[in-house]
Design a protein around this motif. Structure first.
Motif, PDB file in Angstrom:
ATOM      1  N   VAL A 175      73.039 -65.109 -37.692  1.00 14.20           N
ATOM      2  CA  VAL A 175      74.081 -65.426 -38.668  1.00 14.20           C
ATOM      3  C   VAL A 175      73.728 -66.662 -39.492  1.00 14.20           C
ATOM      4  CG1 VAL A 175      75.947 -64.340 -37.396  1.00 14.20           C
ATOM      5  CG2 VAL A 175      75.326 -66.688 -36.863  1.00 14.20           C
ATOM      6  N   ARG A 176      72.760 -67.425 -39.050  1.00 17.70           N
ATOM      7  CA  ARG A 176      72.355 -68.625 -39.785  1.00 17.70           C
ATOM      8  C   ARG A 176      71.458 -68.303 -40.972  1.00 17.70           C
ATOM      9  NH1 ARG A 176      70.424 -72.019 -34.410  1.00 17.70           N
ATOM     10  NH2 ARG A 176      72.370 -71.805 -33.215  1.00 17.70           N
ATOM     11  N   PHE A 177      70.927 -67.086 -41.019  1.00 13.92           N
ATOM     12  CA  PHE A 177      69.991 -66.710 -42.070  1.00 13.92           C
ATOM     13  C   PHE A 177      70.709 -65.924 -43.161  1.00 13.92           C
ATOM     14  CE2 PHE A 177      67.515 -67.222 -38.207  1.00 13.92           C
ATOM     15  CZ  PHE A 177      66.451 -67.998 -38.636  1.00 13.92           C
ATOM     16  N   ARG A 178      70.102 -65.914 -44.322  1.00 13.51           N
ATOM     17  CA  ARG A 178      70.667 -65.197 -45.469  1.00 13.51           C
ATOM     18  C   ARG A 178      70.597 -63.688 -45.247  1.00 13.51           C
ATOM     19  NH1 ARG A 178      71.027 -68.194 -50.184  1.00 13.51           N
ATOM     20  NH2 ARG A 178      70.663 -66.304 -51.408  1.00 13.51           N
ATOM     21  N   PHE A 179      71.405 -62.976 -46.023  1.00 18.45           N
ATOM     22  CA  PHE A 179      71.519 -61.531 -45.871  1.00 18.45           C
ATOM     23  C   PHE A 179      70.179 -60.842 -46.083  1.00 18.45           C
ATOM     24  CE2 PHE A 179      72.076 -57.469 -48.116  1.00 18.45           C
ATOM     25  CZ  PHE A 179      72.686 -56.727 -47.129  1.00 18.45           C
ATOM     26  N   TYR A 180      69.498 -61.152 -47.187  1.00 18.24           N
ATOM     27  CA  TYR A 180      68.237 -60.471 -47.496  1.00 18.24           C
ATOM     28  C   TYR A 180      67.134 -60.833 -46.511  1.00 18.24           C
ATOM     29  CZ  TYR A 180      70.344 -58.852 -51.830  1.00 18.24           C
ATOM     30  OH  TYR A 180      71.162 -58.233 -52.728  1.00 18.24           O
ATOM     31  N   THR A 181      67.201 -62.013 -45.937  1.00 16.47           N
ATOM     32  CA  THR A 181      66.227 -62.374 -44.902  1.00 16.47           C
ATOM     33  C   THR A 181      66.397 -61.483 -43.680  1.00 16.47           C
ATOM     34  OG1 THR A 181      66.240 -64.669 -45.676  1.00 16.47           O
ATOM     35  CG2 THR A 181      65.375 -64.252 -43.467  1.00 16.47           C
ATOM     36  N   ARG A 182      67.628 -61.227 -43.305  1.00 21.82           N
ATOM     37  CA  ARG A 182      67.884 -60.354 -42.155  1.00 21.82           C
ATOM     38  C   ARG A 182      67.502 -58.910 -42.452  1.00 21.82           C
ATOM     39  NH1 ARG A 182      73.986 -61.655 -40.698  1.00 21.82           N
ATOM     40  NH2 ARG A 182      74.068 -62.402 -42.839  1.00 21.82           N
ATOM     41  N   ILE A 183      67.705 -58.480 -43.689  1.00 20.31           N
ATOM     42  CA  ILE A 183      67.322 -57.118 -44.065  1.00 20.31           C
ATOM     43  C   ILE A 183      65.803 -56.956 -43.987  1.00 20.31           C
ATOM     44  CG2 ILE A 183      67.201 -55.493 -45.994  1.00 20.31           C
ATOM     45  CD1 ILE A 183      69.878 -55.507 -44.604  1.00 20.31           C
ATOM     46  N   ARG A 184      65.071 -57.945 -44.457  1.00 21.99           N
ATOM     47  CA  ARG A 184      63.603 -57.882 -44.360  1.00 21.99           C
ATOM     48  C   ARG A 184      63.153 -57.853 -42.910  1.00 21.99           C
ATOM     49  NH1 ARG A 184      64.208 -62.002 -48.400  1.00 21.99           N
ATOM     50  NH2 ARG A 184      63.836 -61.164 -50.507  1.00 21.99           N
ATOM     51  N   LEU A 185      63.828 -58.612 -42.069  1.00 18.90           N
ATOM     52  CA  LEU A 185      63.491 -58.601 -40.642  1.00 18.90           C
ATOM     53  C   LEU A 185      63.715 -57.219 -40.041  1.00 18.90           C
ATOM     54  CD1 LEU A 185      62.761 -60.074 -37.994  1.00 18.90           C
ATOM     55  CD2 LEU A 185      65.195 -60.655 -37.766  1.00 18.90           C
ATOM     56  N   VAL A 186      64.816 -56.581 -40.389  1.00 22.76           N
ATOM     57  CA  VAL A 186      65.107 -55.239 -39.867  1.00 22.76           C
ATOM     58  C   VAL A 186      64.053 -54.235 -40.336  1.00 22.76           C
ATOM     59  CG1 VAL A 186      66.759 -53.328 -39.983  1.00 22.76           C
ATOM     60  CG2 VAL A 186      67.577 -55.660 -39.653  1.00 22.76           C
ATOM     61  N   LEU A 187      63.657 -54.316 -41.602  1.00 22.98           N
ATOM     62  CA  LEU A 187      62.646 -53.395 -42.121  1.00 22.98           C
ATOM     63  C   LEU A 187      61.301 -53.594 -41.427  1.00 22.98           C
ATOM     64  CD1 LEU A 187      63.460 -53.551 -45.949  1.00 22.98           C
ATOM     65  CD2 LEU A 187      64.003 -51.718 -44.350  1.00 22.98           C
ATOM     66  N   CYS A 188      60.932 -54.845 -41.197  1.00 22.83           N
ATOM     67  CA  CYS A 188      59.663 -55.112 -40.512  1.00 22.83           C
ATOM     68  C   CYS A 188      59.695 -54.622 -39.073  1.00 22.83           C
ATOM     69  CB  CYS A 188      59.356 -56.608 -40.553  1.00 22.83           C
ATOM     70  SG  CYS A 188      58.935 -57.245 -42.192  1.00 22.83           S
ATOM     71  N   MET A 189      60.812 -54.860 -38.389  1.00 17.19           N
ATOM     72  CA  MET A 189      60.935 -54.399 -37.006  1.00 17.19           C
ATOM     73  C   MET A 189      60.892 -52.881 -36.926  1.00 17.19           C
ATOM     74  SD  MET A 189      63.856 -57.069 -35.625  1.00 17.19           S
ATOM     75  CE  MET A 189      63.935 -56.334 -33.987  1.00 17.19           C
ATOM     76  N   GLY A 190      61.550 -52.210 -37.854  1.00 20.96           N
ATOM     77  CA  GLY A 190      61.518 -50.747 -37.861  1.00 20.96           C
ATOM     78  C   GLY A 190      60.127 -50.204 -38.120  1.00 20.96           C
TER      79      GLY A 190
END
Length: 200
Positions: free
Chosen positions: A113-128
């Motif tokens: 929750v401390r990170f920006r929205f698009y940062t979390r989206i990029r993390l999800v895409l990389c993990m997937g």
């Protein structure tokens, strides 16, 4: 003795004194505000998308893609276990995904929750992407090490699914609530197309 007088909630902004044990009256400003916010229909202004049908379709697609890897790995778990002669450990792949999803919920609420929205989206895409590629490469191995690598990457897939869901649902809170229904429809479609996608 006179019975206690019931507390009344008014619509006005008047402030009231705390509880008085002598007169047995409950008069708390915070209590009044909480009752009003729960019991009444507030006029909440949502951000309206320019094209509602296009936005709904996009939310359905995002919900389906977010849950696709989870459904594909669940459908392939029996074949993966059979390939490594670990039929008695078939449920490990789905179990580790569920456990990692539970852990991801805690991680998301405490850290992400401390990170920006698009940062979390990029993390999800990389993990997937890593989970897809890693499980595919693990199945090319001949010894049982490949099974455990696939199980570890299944954990990554389960965590990515939760991270994506929490992030996107928090983003949708500023839009009409009907779009959340589109996300739910997408998760259901992932179970359908994920199984068919693995078959074909």
């Amino acid at each position: 003795l006179m019975p206690p007088r019931p507390a009344t909630v008014t619509d006005g902004p008047q402030s009231m004194a705390p509880f008085d044990p002598v007169t047995c009256t409950v008069e708390s400003t915070s209590f009044v505000r909480s009752v009003i916010s729960v019991g009444s229909q507030e006029n909440v202004e949502y951000q309206q998308p320019r094209n509602y049908h296009l936005a709904f379709s996009a939310v359905v697609l995002c919900g389906m893609l977010n849950n696709f890897s989870y459904c594909v790995i669940s459908g392939a778990s029996q074949d993966i276990a059979r390939q490594f002669h670990a039929e008695d450990q078939t449920t490990i792949l789905t179990s580790v995904m569920n456990v990692s999803a539970l852990a991801a919920t805690v991680i998301s609420t405490r850290i992400l929750v401390r990170f920006r929205f698009y940062t979390r989206i990029r993390l999800v895409l990389c993990m997937g992407a890593v989970s897809y590629t890693g499980v595919a490469l693990a199945t090319t191995m001949t010894d049982k090490t490949g099974f455990w690598i696939a199980a570890a990457l299944s954990c990554l897939s389960g965590m990515a699914q939760i991270f994506g869901e929490v992030t996107n649902l928090s983003f949708l809170k500023s839009f009409p609530p009907q779009l959340v229904g589109g996300w739910g429809a997408g998760t259901g479609l992932a179970g359908i197309f994920g199984g068919f996608g693995y078959i074909f």
